[in-house]
Design a protein around this motif. Structure first.
Motif, PDB file in Angstrom:
ATOM      1  N   LEU A 109       0.824  -1.209   0.000  1.00 21.27           N
ATOM      2  CA  LEU A 109       0.000   0.000   0.000  1.00 21.27           C
ATOM      3  C   LEU A 109       0.858   1.259   0.000  1.00 21.27           C
ATOM      4  CD1 LEU A 109      -2.881  -0.948   2.475  1.00 21.27           C
ATOM      5  CD2 LEU A 109      -2.876  -1.008  -0.027  1.00 21.27           C
ATOM      6  N   ARG A 110       1.971   1.229   0.719  1.00 21.17           N
ATOM      7  CA  ARG A 110       2.877   2.385   0.689  1.00 21.17           C
ATOM      8  C   ARG A 110       3.439   2.577  -0.722  1.00 21.17           C
ATOM      9  NH1 ARG A 110       4.343   0.528   5.963  1.00 21.17           N
ATOM     10  NH2 ARG A 110       6.032  -0.746   5.104  1.00 21.17           N
ATOM     11  N   TYR A 111       3.725   1.479  -1.399  1.00 27.59           N
ATOM     12  CA  TYR A 111       4.210   1.536  -2.790  1.00 27.59           C
ATOM     13  C   TYR A 111       3.148   2.142  -3.697  1.00 27.59           C
ATOM     14  CZ  TYR A 111       5.276  -0.488  -7.421  1.00 27.59           C
ATOM     15  OH  TYR A 111       5.497  -0.697  -8.753  1.00 27.59           O
ATOM     16  N   PHE A 112       1.908   1.712  -3.547  1.00 24.63           N
ATOM     17  CA  PHE A 112       0.814   2.274  -4.340  1.00 24.63           C
ATOM     18  C   PHE A 112       0.671   3.770  -4.073  1.00 24.63           C
ATOM     19  CE2 PHE A 112      -1.674  -1.999  -4.525  1.00 24.63           C
ATOM     20  CZ  PHE A 112      -0.905  -2.394  -5.605  1.00 24.63           C
ATOM     21  N   ARG A 113       0.685   4.134  -2.801  1.00 23.38           N
ATOM     22  CA  ARG A 113       0.456   5.536  -2.444  1.00 23.38           C
ATOM     23  C   ARG A 113       1.582   6.437  -2.964  1.00 23.38           C
ATOM     24  NH1 ARG A 113      -0.590   4.695   2.485  1.00 23.38           N
ATOM     25  NH2 ARG A 113       1.441   5.155   3.388  1.00 23.38           N
ATOM     26  N   HIS A 114       2.796   5.916  -2.972  1.00 16.00           N
ATOM     27  CA  HIS A 114       3.932   6.710  -3.453  1.00 16.00           C
ATOM     28  C   HIS A 114       3.910   6.856  -4.970  1.00 16.00           C
ATOM     29  CE1 HIS A 114       7.972   8.320  -3.780  1.00 16.00           C
ATOM     30  NE2 HIS A 114       8.293   7.346  -4.627  1.00 16.00           N
ATOM     31  N   ARG A 115       3.550   5.780  -5.686  1.00 18.99           N
ATOM     32  CA  ARG A 115       3.610   5.791  -7.148  1.00 18.99           C
ATOM     33  C   ARG A 115       2.317   6.291  -7.797  1.00 18.99           C
ATOM     34  NH1 ARG A 115       7.512   2.222  -9.104  1.00 18.99           N
ATOM     35  NH2 ARG A 115       6.902   3.015 -11.164  1.00 18.99           N
ATOM     36  N   ALA A 116       1.200   6.080  -7.141  1.00 20.23           N
ATOM     37  CA  ALA A 116      -0.084   6.491  -7.730  1.00 20.23           C
ATOM     38  C   ALA A 116      -1.028   6.966  -6.632  1.00 20.23           C
ATOM     39  CB  ALA A 116      -0.711   5.337  -8.513  1.00 20.23           C
ATOM     40  N   PRO A 117      -0.740   8.123  -6.040  1.00 20.59           N
ATOM     41  CA  PRO A 117      -1.564   8.608  -4.927  1.00 20.59           C
ATOM     42  C   PRO A 117      -3.009   8.884  -5.316  1.00 20.59           C
ATOM     43  CG  PRO A 117      -0.065  10.315  -5.686  1.00 20.59           C
ATOM     44  CD  PRO A 117       0.343   9.047  -6.370  1.00 20.59           C
ATOM     45  N   GLY A 283     -13.000  -2.944 -15.794  1.00 22.55           N
ATOM     46  CA  GLY A 283     -12.866  -2.711 -14.368  1.00 22.55           C
ATOM     47  C   GLY A 283     -12.610  -1.252 -14.101  1.00 22.55           C
ATOM     48  N   ALA A 284     -12.437  -0.922 -12.844  1.00 21.45           N
ATOM     49  CA  ALA A 284     -12.171   0.459 -12.475  1.00 21.45           C
ATOM     50  C   ALA A 284     -10.831   0.902 -13.048  1.00 21.45           C
ATOM     51  CB  ALA A 284     -12.174   0.590 -10.952  1.00 21.45           C
ATOM     52  N   SER A 285     -10.759   2.165 -13.453  1.00 20.38           N
ATOM     53  CA  SER A 285      -9.495   2.676 -13.985  1.00 20.38           C
ATOM     54  C   SER A 285      -8.404   2.606 -12.930  1.00 20.38           C
ATOM     55  CB  SER A 285      -9.682   4.124 -14.451  1.00 20.38           C
ATOM     56  OG  SER A 285     -10.122   4.950 -13.380  1.00 20.38           O
ATOM     57  N   ALA A 286      -8.793   2.738 -11.670  1.00 18.93           N
ATOM     58  CA  ALA A 286      -7.815   2.607 -10.584  1.00 18.93           C
ATOM     59  C   ALA A 286      -7.216   1.209 -10.572  1.00 18.93           C
ATOM     60  CB  ALA A 286      -8.478   2.912  -9.241  1.00 18.93           C
ATOM     61  N   THR A 289      -4.472   1.028 -13.115  1.00 12.89           N
ATOM     62  CA  THR A 289      -3.260   1.702 -12.644  1.00 12.89           C
ATOM     63  C   THR A 289      -2.496   0.829 -11.663  1.00 12.89           C
ATOM     64  OG1 THR A 289      -4.301   3.875 -12.908  1.00 12.89           O
ATOM     65  CG2 THR A 289      -2.386   3.746 -11.454  1.00 12.89           C
ATOM     66  N   LEU A 290      -3.214   0.245 -10.701  1.00 17.43           N
ATOM     67  CA  LEU A 290      -2.558  -0.568  -9.678  1.00 17.43           C
ATOM     68  C   LEU A 290      -1.997  -1.853 -10.274  1.00 17.43           C
ATOM     69  CD1 LEU A 290      -5.083  -0.074  -6.730  1.00 17.43           C
ATOM     70  CD2 LEU A 290      -2.947   1.151  -7.190  1.00 17.43           C
ATOM     71  N   TRP A 291      -2.700  -2.414 -11.252  1.00 11.60           N
ATOM     72  CA  TRP A 291      -2.209  -3.634 -11.892  1.00 11.60           C
ATOM     73  C   TRP A 291      -0.914  -3.354 -12.652  1.00 11.60           C
ATOM     74  CZ3 TRP A 291      -2.377  -8.463 -11.106  1.00 11.60           C
ATOM     75  CH2 TRP A 291      -2.052  -9.386 -12.095  1.00 11.60           C
ATOM     76  N   GLN A 292      -0.811  -2.182 -13.268  1.00  9.45           N
ATOM     77  CA  GLN A 292       0.436  -1.804 -13.939  1.00  9.45           C
ATOM     78  C   GLN A 292       1.578  -1.708 -12.931  1.00  9.45           C
ATOM     79  OE1 GLN A 292      -0.327   1.799 -16.113  1.00  9.45           O
ATOM     80  NE2 GLN A 292      -1.781   0.831 -17.507  1.00  9.45           N
ATOM     81  N   LEU A 293       1.279  -1.172 -11.747  1.00 12.63           N
ATOM     82  CA  LEU A 293       2.311  -1.074 -10.710  1.00 12.63           C
ATOM     83  C   LEU A 293       2.710  -2.454 -10.195  1.00 12.63           C
ATOM     84  CD1 LEU A 293       1.050   1.999  -8.637  1.00 12.63           C
ATOM     85  CD2 LEU A 293       2.900   1.914 -10.324  1.00 12.63           C
TER      86      LEU A 293
END
Length: 301
Positions: A109-117, A283-286, A289-293
């Motif tokens: 989750l920290r990785y997600f928040r840093h790369r795609a807040p 699916g959701a655009s979010a 984004t998260l799947w790409q990360l």
């Protein structure tokens, strides 16, 4: 039926009297009493025993107080989600098992928040089997789960993508004595207390053979506790109750500080793979984004 009637009824339980409850709800007592009556008429049952000198709930009211509170909380939570989705777009839903919620998920989750807040995410934590079921039903965009090494999920589903995130070992541990040694001497003791997993659980099945079977062959094993909750096994092991197998990511700090001692050289332990899954389709655009990360450079397990 009005939501305020449910809130009135719960306020009455908390306040203990009609007058104090009416004051909390900022209405007159006669108006408050009418609203409780209206709720009873809508339900078709009496909630208050009016023959008693003090406030007394009927059996129906006592039985359904907790479900009413839960229903009201879920309703308001849904309203908040609807408002947020309308303003910011739908969020991605990630489902994961309880153990990973504590061990690996915070780093992810920290990785997600840093790369795609800006990417909105809702996490659902449950038993592993429930997580898999929710994912298969389409109730979650992403599934984060542990697997036995060499046994991935959904091998026959070409519409489900998988990304392995790393491996970790299940380590047999026990508490340490004052000198930092294991409280159970595997060389001298014949009786060993075991904190085991529910045999129907994922980890219970993983450990049943050969690890626990070998332990039972070598020692007089006493099952002191059986549970499906990994975090509970950790807490019991820390108290010195017995020996339990735990994921390394969950007890890394305990091993470094010496609170728990590893017995893996003597008893061994299976390796688990932590993987993330996503179904193909809209699916959701979010979620995109998260799947790409996830496919980029996520933190290792």
């Amino acid at each position: 039926m009005k939501i305020e009637w449910i809130e009135d009824f719960l306020a009455l339980i908390e306040a203990g009297t009609f007058s104090q409850a009416a004051e909390r709800r900022h209405v007159t007592q006669p108006a408050f009493s009418r609203r409780i009556r209206q709720l009873e008429e809508w339900l078709g049952v009496e909630l208050i025993d009016r023959s008693a000198a003090r406030l007394s709930l009927t059996a129906h009211a006592q039985a359904y107080e907790v479900p009413l509170r839960d229903w009201l909380a879920r309703l308001y939570a849904m309203r908040s989600r609807i408002r947020a989705d309308a303003k910011h777009g739908p969020r991605a839903v990630l489902t994961t098992q309880h153990t990973l919620t504590v061990s690996y998920l915070p780093r992810l989750l920290r990785y997600f928040r840093h790369r795609a807040p800006e990417a909105r995410l809702q996490v659902s934590s449950s038993d592993r089997s429930d997580c898999i079921r929710h994912f298969q039903r389409g109730e979650a965009d992403l599934l984060l789960c542990s697997e036995l090494e060499g046994s991935p999920l959904f091998t026959d589903r070409t519409d489900i993508a998988r990304v392995p995130l790393g491996t970790e070992q299940l380590i047999p541990v026990c508490a340490a004595d004052r000198l930092g040694r294991p409280v159970f001497d595997l060389e001298r003791e014949t009786r060993l207390p075991l904190i085991g997993y529910d045999p129907d659980s994922f980890l219970g099945g993983v450990l049943a053979t050969p690890y626990q079977l070998n332990l039972q062959r070598r020692y007089d094993v006493e099952l002191v506790c059986e549970t499906a909750f990994t975090i509970g096994i950790r807490e019991l092991a820390l108290t010195g109750l017995g020996i339990g197998w735990l994921p390394h990511g969950l007890i890394e700090e305990d091993l470094e500080t010496g609170k728990l001692v590893s017995l893996v050289e003597s008893l061994g332990g299976p390796k688990l793979v932590v993987a993330c899954y996503r179904q193909a389709g809209d699916g959701a655009s979010a979620a995109d984004t998260l799947w790409q990360l996830i496919n980029d450079r996520p933190p290792t397990v």
